[in-house]
Design a protein around this motif. Structure first.
Motif, PDB file in Angstrom:
ATOM      1  N   VAL A 116       0.860  -1.189   0.000  1.00 22.61           N
ATOM      2  CA  VAL A 116       0.000   0.000   0.000  1.00 22.61           C
ATOM      3  C   VAL A 116       0.897   1.240   0.000  1.00 22.61           C
ATOM      4  O   VAL A 116       1.735   1.406   0.894  1.00 22.61           O
ATOM      5  CB  VAL A 116      -0.947   0.019   1.208  1.00 22.61           C
ATOM      6  N   ARG A 117       0.710   2.094  -0.991  1.00 21.63           N
ATOM      7  CA  ARG A 117       1.551   3.275  -1.135  1.00 21.63           C
ATOM      8  C   ARG A 117       0.763   4.571  -1.284  1.00 21.63           C
ATOM      9  O   ARG A 117       1.352   5.641  -1.280  1.00 21.63           O
ATOM     10  CB  ARG A 117       2.472   3.124  -2.362  1.00 21.63           C
ATOM     11  N   SER A 118      -0.560   4.485  -1.406  1.00 25.26           N
ATOM     12  CA  SER A 118      -1.349   5.698  -1.628  1.00 25.26           C
ATOM     13  C   SER A 118      -2.521   5.770  -0.664  1.00 25.26           C
ATOM     14  O   SER A 118      -3.074   4.747  -0.236  1.00 25.26           O
ATOM     15  CB  SER A 118      -1.873   5.743  -3.063  1.00 25.26           C
ATOM     16  N   LEU A 119      -2.902   7.001  -0.338  1.00 25.97           N
ATOM     17  CA  LEU A 119      -4.079   7.227   0.487  1.00 25.97           C
ATOM     18  C   LEU A 119      -5.326   6.728  -0.231  1.00 25.97           C
ATOM     19  O   LEU A 119      -6.238   6.182   0.401  1.00 25.97           O
ATOM     20  CB  LEU A 119      -4.207   8.716   0.810  1.00 25.97           C
ATOM     21  N   GLU A 120      -5.374   6.894  -1.530  1.00 29.30           N
ATOM     22  CA  GLU A 120      -6.522   6.446  -2.320  1.00 29.30           C
ATOM     23  C   GLU A 120      -6.776   4.953  -2.129  1.00 29.30           C
ATOM     24  O   GLU A 120      -7.913   4.523  -1.896  1.00 29.30           O
ATOM     25  CB  GLU A 120      -6.264   6.743  -3.798  1.00 29.30           C
ATOM     26  N   PRO A 150       8.199   8.586   8.515  1.00 30.61           N
ATOM     27  CA  PRO A 150       7.405   8.256   9.704  1.00 30.61           C
ATOM     28  C   PRO A 150       6.163   9.119   9.854  1.00 30.61           C
ATOM     29  O   PRO A 150       5.185   8.692  10.483  1.00 30.61           O
ATOM     30  CB  PRO A 150       8.383   8.491  10.861  1.00 30.61           C
ATOM     31  N   GLY A 151       6.161  10.323   9.285  1.00 31.81           N
ATOM     32  CA  GLY A 151       5.024  11.226   9.397  1.00 31.81           C
ATOM     33  C   GLY A 151       4.049  11.135   8.242  1.00 31.81           C
ATOM     34  O   GLY A 151       3.227  12.050   8.044  1.00 31.81           O
ATOM     35  N   LEU A 152       4.072  10.027   7.496  1.00 33.53           N
ATOM     36  CA  LEU A 152       3.232   9.896   6.308  1.00 33.53           C
ATOM     37  C   LEU A 152       1.749  10.042   6.626  1.00 33.53           C
ATOM     38  O   LEU A 152       1.011  10.743   5.915  1.00 33.53           O
ATOM     39  CB  LEU A 152       3.495   8.541   5.645  1.00 33.53           C
ATOM     40  N   VAL A 153       1.273   9.375   7.670  1.00 33.64           N
ATOM     41  CA  VAL A 153      -0.158   9.419   7.989  1.00 33.64           C
ATOM     42  C   VAL A 153      -0.579  10.840   8.336  1.00 33.64           C
ATOM     43  O   VAL A 153      -1.634  11.325   7.878  1.00 33.64           O
ATOM     44  CB  VAL A 153      -0.493   8.445   9.132  1.00 33.64           C
ATOM     45  N   ALA A 154       0.222  11.547   9.116  1.00 39.44           N
ATOM     46  CA  ALA A 154      -0.104  12.938   9.454  1.00 39.44           C
ATOM     47  C   ALA A 154      -0.117  13.808   8.198  1.00 39.44           C
ATOM     48  O   ALA A 154      -0.966  14.706   8.072  1.00 39.44           O
ATOM     49  CB  ALA A 154       0.907  13.479  10.460  1.00 39.44           C
ATOM     50  N   ARG A 163      -3.338  13.143   6.403  1.00 35.92           N
ATOM     51  CA  ARG A 163      -4.470  13.736   7.111  1.00 35.92           C
ATOM     52  C   ARG A 163      -4.496  15.256   6.946  1.00 35.92           C
ATOM     53  O   ARG A 163      -5.562  15.880   6.962  1.00 35.92           O
ATOM     54  CB  ARG A 163      -4.423  13.374   8.587  1.00 35.92           C
ATOM     55  N   SER A 164      -3.359  15.860   6.756  1.00 32.56           N
ATOM     56  CA  SER A 164      -3.290  17.309   6.600  1.00 32.56           C
ATOM     57  C   SER A 164      -3.845  17.793   5.270  1.00 32.56           C
ATOM     58  O   SER A 164      -4.060  18.989   5.081  1.00 32.56           O
ATOM     59  CB  SER A 164      -1.843  17.782   6.739  1.00 32.56           C
ATOM     60  N   GLY A 165      -4.066  16.859   4.341  1.00 38.15           N
ATOM     61  CA  GLY A 165      -4.576  17.218   3.026  1.00 38.15           C
ATOM     62  C   GLY A 165      -3.599  16.999   1.903  1.00 38.15           C
ATOM     63  O   GLY A 165      -3.964  17.074   0.723  1.00 38.15           O
ATOM     64  N   ASP A 166      -2.330  16.703   2.227  1.00 41.03           N
ATOM     65  CA  ASP A 166      -1.329  16.383   1.199  1.00 41.03           C
ATOM     66  C   ASP A 166      -1.416  14.898   0.905  1.00 41.03           C
ATOM     67  O   ASP A 166      -0.873  14.069   1.624  1.00 41.03           O
ATOM     68  CB  ASP A 166       0.064  16.755   1.707  1.00 41.03           C
ATOM     69  N   ALA A 167      -2.128  14.543  -0.173  1.00 41.64           N
ATOM     70  CA  ALA A 167      -2.417  13.144  -0.477  1.00 41.64           C
ATOM     71  C   ALA A 167      -1.421  12.524  -1.449  1.00 41.64           C
ATOM     72  O   ALA A 167      -1.681  11.445  -1.995  1.00 41.64           O
ATOM     73  CB  ALA A 167      -3.834  13.011  -1.046  1.00 41.64           C
ATOM     74  N   ALA A 168      -0.276  13.137  -1.659  1.00 41.25           N
ATOM     75  CA  ALA A 168       0.738  12.549  -2.539  1.00 41.25           C
ATOM     76  C   ALA A 168       1.136  11.178  -2.005  1.00 41.25           C
ATOM     77  O   ALA A 168       1.280  10.982  -0.797  1.00 41.25           O
ATOM     78  CB  ALA A 168       1.953  13.460  -2.619  1.00 41.25           C
TER      79      ALA A 168
END
Length: 377
Positions: free
Chosen positions: A301-305, A329-333, A336-341
């Motif tokens: 799994v590599r994308s929020l989508e 390590p901060g990928l989930v944050a 959640r902040s709106g940066d869905a890259a």
């Protein structure tokens, strides 16, 4: 988004559906105790927004140690370290589960000082650094189950939120499940029921020490993806037995360490979205057979989508990440902040190079890119 909604596992309330899947950090002291670097790594994941953090595989007895820098939960002296990790994770609102492991025939006699033991006698694999191993006798099986139970009690007393049995990737309990490595006769070999006996008895041993209210998870292969290994149909049956035995959640993975391109750490950048979620169909098939426990899906799994699709569709209840969280390590944050890259992880597995050197896991690709950027400035 549903991936940012809470979920509960046997009373353990988790803020979102993201899990840090157990990943070998290689940051513990030589005796298996927690170091400042290991604590900092756990804190970074919690600060980074991961709802549930599963520790790297922690050996329940010294004879089950797999590698340098591996954390241990094999005796009372380890409790203070587990408590440190639980506190630092809780400080950021995340939950902490310790993965309990025994390497079986993949254990390192050089580290443990004892011969390796697995389901059956093995000549080992010198090229892969795997030592020869002997078949476990009845007293070895009893010792292993007692060690898992004692380790679970230690983690509960230290303030961890739960434990996870590592029954995947060709380590000790996974070796018993696979006819490729389990060539025993008698109660622990032959039929699937017999090959699963050690896992199910280990569940019972843990419950006997911690009771029914302490969350108990299992990580299981969806299949071994290697000739003679555990099949997809066998995995589904084992999962249903685990549900009946009182396990609280299941993490579905796949492959064994010597499985080549279909190993648990498949090399090569994942195509988004078509190359993501390697065990998606296995999760669907398991739920179609009536499996009702919370299901955690790891692998590619590599994308929020894709993470959102897995949860929103009901394919999985939680989504686990490993190498992407080594890179960021901060990928989930960030998501959640709106940066869905998508994750910048390219799955080149260079992160394990320093691990094998005894320096701890880290993303060499990111470090290289930072050096190049600094040189251009």
């Amino acid at each position: 988004m549903q991936v940012f909604t809470p979920i509960a596992i046997n009373g353990m309330r988790i803020a979102n559906r993201f899990v840090r899947s157990a990943t070998a950090e290689g940051l513990a002291a030589p005796d298996g105790s927690v170091t400042d670097r290991l604590e900092a790594a756990m804190a970074a994941l919690a600060k980074g927004g991961v709802g549930l953090i599963v520790s790297g595989h922690a050996y329940v007895e010294k004879r089950g140690q797999a590698g340098v820098g591996q954390m241990g939960v094999h005796g009372p002296a380890m409790e203070a370290g587990v408590a440190r990790l639980a506190r630092c994770v809780h400080a950021y609102g995340s939950r902490f589960v310790v993965q309990l492991a025994h390497a079986g025939g993949r254990a390192s006699p050089a580290l443990s000082g004892e011969p390796a033991v697995g389901p059956s006698e093995s000549a080992g694999d010198a090229a892969a650094g795997v030592a020869p191993s002997a078949a476990m006798a009845a007293e070895d099986l009893a010792r292993l189950q007692a060690a898992f139970g004692a380790a679970a009690a230690l983690c509960r007393d230290a303030g961890a939120d739960g434990v996870q049995i590592h029954a995947a990737h060709g380590y000790g309990i996974s070796q018993f499940l696979s006819p490729r490595t389990n060539r025993r006769s008698g109660a622990y070999g032959g039929s699937l029921e017999n090959r699963a006996r050690l896992l199910l008895e280990t569940v019972g041993a843990i419950r006997g020490r911690v009771g029914r209210d302490f969350p108990l998870l299992v990580k299981l292969n969806s299949e071994d993806f290697i000739e003679g290994g555990m099949t997809a149909a066998e995995s589904r049956q084992v999962a249903l037995w685990l549900e009946a035995a009182g396990v609280d959640a299941l993490e579905l993975s796949g492959g064994v360490l010597d499985g080549g391109k279909l190993s648990p750490i498949r090399p090569g950048k994942c195509a988004i979205p078509d190359g993501e979620a390697w065990y998606r169909e296995a999760a669907k098939a398991l739920k179609a057979q009536g499996f009702t426990l919370p299901l955690v899906l790891v692998g590619g799994v590599r994308s929020l989508e894709t993470a959102e699709d897995l949860v929103a569709s009901g394919t999985a209840d939680m989504v686990a990440l490993s190498r992407p969280l080594i890179r960021e390590p901060g990928l989930v944050a960030r998501w959640r902040s709106g940066d869905a890259a998508p994750s910048a992880c390219v799955s080149d597995n260079l992160c394990f190079v320093p691990l094998r050197k005894g320096e701890g896991v880290s993303c060499l690709t990111e470090a290289r890119q930072k050096r190049r950027a600094a040189a251009r400035e």
